[in-house]
Design a protein around this motif. Structure first.
Motif, PDB file in Angstrom:
ATOM      1  N   TYR A   1      17.133   6.762   5.821  1.00  0.00           N
ATOM      2  CA  TYR A   1      15.856   7.485   5.737  1.00  0.00           C
ATOM      3  C   TYR A   1      16.267   8.919   5.459  1.00  0.00           C
TER       4      TYR A   1
ATOM      5  N   PHE B   1       8.434   1.890  -4.936  1.00  0.00           N
ATOM      6  CA  PHE B   1       9.817   1.459  -5.076  1.00  0.00           C
ATOM      7  C   PHE B   1      10.279   1.621  -6.517  1.00  0.00           C
ATOM      8  N   GLY B   2      11.561   1.909  -6.674  1.00  0.00           N
ATOM      9  CA  GLY B   2      12.176   1.804  -7.974  1.00  0.00           C
ATOM     10  C   GLY B   2      12.421   0.348  -8.320  1.00  0.00           C
ATOM     11  N   ALA B   3      12.938   0.112  -9.533  1.00  0.00           N
ATOM     12  CA  ALA B   3      13.180  -1.250  -9.992  1.00  0.00           C
ATOM     13  C   ALA B   3      14.470  -1.831  -9.419  1.00  0.00           C
TER      14      ALA B   3
ATOM     15  N   LEU C   1      14.943  -6.994   3.278  1.00  0.00           N
ATOM     16  CA  LEU C   1      15.223  -5.595   2.989  1.00  0.00           C
ATOM     17  C   LEU C   1      15.836  -4.952   4.232  1.00  0.00           C
TER      18      LEU C   1
ATOM     19  N   GLY D   1       1.403  10.442   1.961  1.00  0.00           N
ATOM     20  CA  GLY D   1       1.390  10.097   3.378  1.00  0.00           C
ATOM     21  C   GLY D   1       1.275   8.623   3.675  1.00  0.00           C
ATOM     22  N   PHE D   2       0.778   7.826   2.727  1.00  0.00           N
ATOM     23  CA  PHE D   2       0.516   6.432   3.065  1.00  0.00           C
ATOM     24  C   PHE D   2       1.070   5.425   2.064  1.00  0.00           C
ATOM     25  N   LYS D   3       1.324   5.831   0.847  1.00  0.00           N
ATOM     26  CA  LYS D   3       1.699   4.898  -0.216  1.00  0.00           C
ATOM     27  C   LYS D   3       3.181   5.031  -0.518  1.00  0.00           C
ATOM     28  N   THR D   4       3.857   3.903  -0.631  1.00  0.00           N
ATOM     29  CA  THR D   4       5.280   3.903  -0.932  1.00  0.00           C
ATOM     30  C   THR D   4       5.510   3.257  -2.286  1.00  0.00           C
TER      31      THR D   4
ATOM     32  N   ASN E   1      17.393  -1.622   6.043  1.00  0.00           N
ATOM     33  CA  ASN E   1      17.365  -0.152   5.980  1.00  0.00           C
ATOM     34  C   ASN E   1      18.774   0.412   5.906  1.00  0.00           C
TER      35      ASN E   1
ATOM     36  N   GLU F   1       7.773   7.881  -0.457  1.00  0.00           N
ATOM     37  CA  GLU F   1       6.423   7.903   0.091  1.00  0.00           C
ATOM     38  C   GLU F   1       5.662   9.073  -0.510  1.00  0.00           C
TER      39      GLU F   1
ATOM     40  N   ASN G   1       8.873  11.412   1.883  1.00  0.00           N
ATOM     41  CA  ASN G   1      10.150  10.936   2.375  1.00  0.00           C
ATOM     42  C   ASN G   1      10.744   9.948   1.387  1.00  0.00           C
TER      43      ASN G   1
ATOM     44  N   GLN H   1      13.599   6.497   1.231  1.00  0.00           N
ATOM     45  CA  GLN H   1      14.450   5.532   1.919  1.00  0.00           C
ATOM     46  C   GLN H   1      15.277   4.772   0.893  1.00  0.00           C
TER      47      GLN H   1
ATOM     48  N   PHE I   1      17.256   1.018   0.579  1.00  0.00           N
ATOM     49  CA  PHE I   1      17.322  -0.316   1.163  1.00  0.00           C
ATOM     50  C   PHE I   1      18.335  -1.167   0.394  1.00  0.00           C
TER      51      PHE I   1
ATOM     52  N   PHE J   1      17.500  -0.670  -3.438  1.00  0.00           N
ATOM     53  CA  PHE J   1      16.227  -0.044  -3.808  1.00  0.00           C
ATOM     54  C   PHE J   1      16.114   1.346  -3.197  1.00  0.00           C
TER      55      PHE J   1
END
Lengths: 108, 115
Positions: free
Chosen positions: A48, A98-100, A43, A93-96, A45, A90, A31, A33, A35, A86
């Protein structure tokens, strides 16, 4: 690991102008998102959006998962739109990741 | 509907000390993730907790540890603090990881300064 690149890194707009922020990612994601980080660090939202197009007022976003990018459109910008935007993806399944971020300043 | 809450808001510690940060998830959420955001950078994933267990960990040393309680709230512990640990620590909550809608909501953060 996956790379998330946002462009442009910095953007200065005159109030009322439109802009497009881009997020490229190097691998398939579960997925995505968008922000907005305000000056106090919160942050907020925005969307999504793992795929497709969504709109919320002056903001809209499109994700083309097969081509590994997402776009955030801001129309009729206002000074309150200033801050850092930002993109976050994901993976696994568990780790997200982020871009800079894109730092936006809207001038009155 | 209460959002994600974090405490304390600000914290000042000295090198070598230990710190504990706390997070309460949004009502109805059962998964908590922690992030570190250094000045001028995007948040970096530390780890995620679900069912009181660490499910995934980012590239952080063992000095960073966590815990999730039966009520889904969570703590982040950092031992042997270094100057480089100074950052904004963000907590995010979501529904069960791996579901079709895993939208994360963030708390206001804890700003840690290590002197």
């Amino acid at each position: 690991g996956i790379q998330v690149e946002q462009s442009p890194p910095d953007l200065i707009l005159q109030e009322g102008a439109n802009s497009t922020l881009r997020c490229n990612f190097s691998d398939s994601v579960n997925n995505l998102q968008w922000f907005h980080q305000n000056p106090w660090g919160q942050l907020i939202n925005l969307f999504y959006i793992p795929s497709g197009t969504k709109q919320n007022g002056r903001l809209s976003a499109t994700t083309v998962a097969t081509e590994r990018y997402s776009l955030l459109y801001i129309s009729s910008s206002q000074t309150t739109d200033s801050g850092v935007y930002f993109c976050a993806v994901e993976v696994g399944g568990f780790k997200t990741i982020f871009g800079a971020g894109t730092r936006l300043f809207v001038k009155a | 509907d209460a959002g994600v809450t974090q405490s304390p808001t600000h914290l000042i510690k000295t090198r070598g000390q230990q710190v504990t940060l706390r997070c309460s998830p949004k009502s109805g959420h059962d998964t908590v993730s922690w992030y570190q955001q250094a000045l001028g950078q995007g948040p970096q994933f530390i780890f995620q907790y679900y069912e009181e267990e660490e499910r995934q960990r980012g590239n952080f040393p063992d000095r960073f540890s966590g815990h999730q309680f039966p009520n889904y709230s969570s703590e982040l512990n950092v031992n042997a603090l270094l100057l480089g640990d100074s950052a904004l620590y963000l907590c995010a909550s979501s529904l069960k990881a791996g579901t079709s809608r895993n939208e994360q909501f963030f708390g206001p953060g804890t700003r840690l300064t290590v002197l």
